[in-house]
Write a protein that holds these residues in place. Structure first.
Motif, PDB file in Angstrom:
ATOM      1  N   TYR A 120      42.828 -74.850  -0.469  1.00 39.28           N
ATOM      2  CA  TYR A 120      44.038 -74.114  -0.339  1.00 39.28           C
ATOM      3  C   TYR A 120      43.923 -72.713  -0.203  1.00 39.28           C
ATOM      4  O   TYR A 120      44.768 -72.114   0.532  1.00 39.28           O
ATOM      5  CB  TYR A 120      44.673 -74.402  -1.777  1.00 39.28           C
TER       6      TYR A 120
ATOM      7  N   ALA B 223      52.314 -73.161   4.301  1.00 44.18           N
ATOM      8  CA  ALA B 223      53.373 -72.342   4.353  1.00 44.18           C
ATOM      9  C   ALA B 223      54.304 -72.151   5.475  1.00 44.18           C
ATOM     10  O   ALA B 223      55.514 -71.600   5.688  1.00 44.18           O
ATOM     11  CB  ALA B 223      53.092 -70.759   3.916  1.00 44.18           C
TER      12      ALA B 223
ATOM     13  N   TRP C 106      56.431 -74.959   4.395  1.00 48.30           N
ATOM     14  CA  TRP C 106      57.058 -74.648   3.154  1.00 48.30           C
ATOM     15  C   TRP C 106      57.097 -73.265   2.770  1.00 48.30           C
ATOM     16  O   TRP C 106      56.020 -72.722   2.113  1.00 48.30           O
ATOM     17  CB  TRP C 106      56.518 -75.537   1.965  1.00 48.30           C
TER      18      TRP C 106
ATOM     19  N   THR D  24      55.972 -71.343  -0.290  1.00 48.08           N
ATOM     20  CA  THR D  24      54.625 -71.393  -1.041  1.00 48.08           C
ATOM     21  C   THR D  24      53.480 -70.175  -0.723  1.00 48.08           C
ATOM     22  O   THR D  24      52.456 -70.080  -1.255  1.00 48.08           O
ATOM     23  CB  THR D  24      53.956 -72.603  -0.521  1.00 48.08           C
TER      24      THR D  24
ATOM     25  N   HIS E 219      50.192 -68.908  -2.547  1.00 47.38           N
ATOM     26  CA  HIS E 219      49.009 -68.579  -1.765  1.00 47.38           C
ATOM     27  C   HIS E 219      48.350 -67.215  -1.692  1.00 47.38           C
ATOM     28  O   HIS E 219      47.249 -67.047  -1.671  1.00 47.38           O
ATOM     29  CB  HIS E 219      49.213 -69.166  -0.093  1.00 47.38           C
TER      30      HIS E 219
END
Length: 128
Positions: free
Chosen positions: A20, A28, A31, A34, A38
Motif C-alpha cells: 500500500y 486513489a 477512490w 484514500t 496513503h
C-alpha cells in the motif's frame, strides 16, 4: 497453533501495508479520498527508513512468534528478513527505495493531473 496463525496473518498484513505504501496512490485514482490514508502510510514508511520508527507490526509479529515457540524476526526487522536478500539482493536496497519513492511520486502526480482534468471538465473548461 493459534499464535503461529496470528503471526503469519500479521506478516501478511505487514506485506500488504508495504504494498500500500508503494502503490496505494494508484488506488486513489479510483477512490480519491484514500489519498489522505496513503499520505499517512507514506509518512510512516518514510519515518521508519529515515528516523528509524519502531514498527508495531514487527513487535506484534515477534510477540506472536515467541508465544508460538518460534524465533522472532531479527533485529533488522521485517523488510530485511522477508524481502532484502530474498526478493532482491542486499546491494539493491537503495534502488528499491528509489523505485518505491518513484511509484509514490508518479501516483500522486497522476492523481493531481486527473483531479485537474475532472475539475476542468466539470466546470466546462476545455484544454487545447
Amino acid at each position: 497453533m493459534p499464535y503461529r496463525v496470528l503471526a503469519d496473518g500479521i506478516a501478511v498484513a505487514h506485506m500488504l501495508f508495504l504494498l500500500y505504501v508503494a502503490f496505494g496512490g494508484f488506488l486513489a485514482w479510483r477512490w480519491p479520498r484514500t489519498i489522505v490514508l496513503h499520505g499517512f502510510a507514506v509518512a510512516w514508511g518514510l519515518g521508519s527508513v529515515v528516523v528509524g520508527f519502531e514498527c508495531p507490526l514487527t513487535d506484534t509479529e515477534n510477540w506472536a512468534r515467541h508465544r508460538a515457540g518460534a524465533a522472532g524476526l531479527p533485529p533488522s526487522g521485517f523488510i530485511d528478513h522477508y524481502l532484502t536478500g530474498v526478493i532482491y539482493p542486499d546491494s539493491a536496497l537503495g534502488l528499491v527505495r528509489a523505485l518505491v519513492a518513484a511509484c509514490v511520486l508518479v501516483s500522486w502526480v497522476g492523481l493531481w493531473r486527473r483531479a485537474r482534468r475532472v475539475s476542468s471538465v466539470a466546470s466546462g473548461v476545455t484544454r487545447q
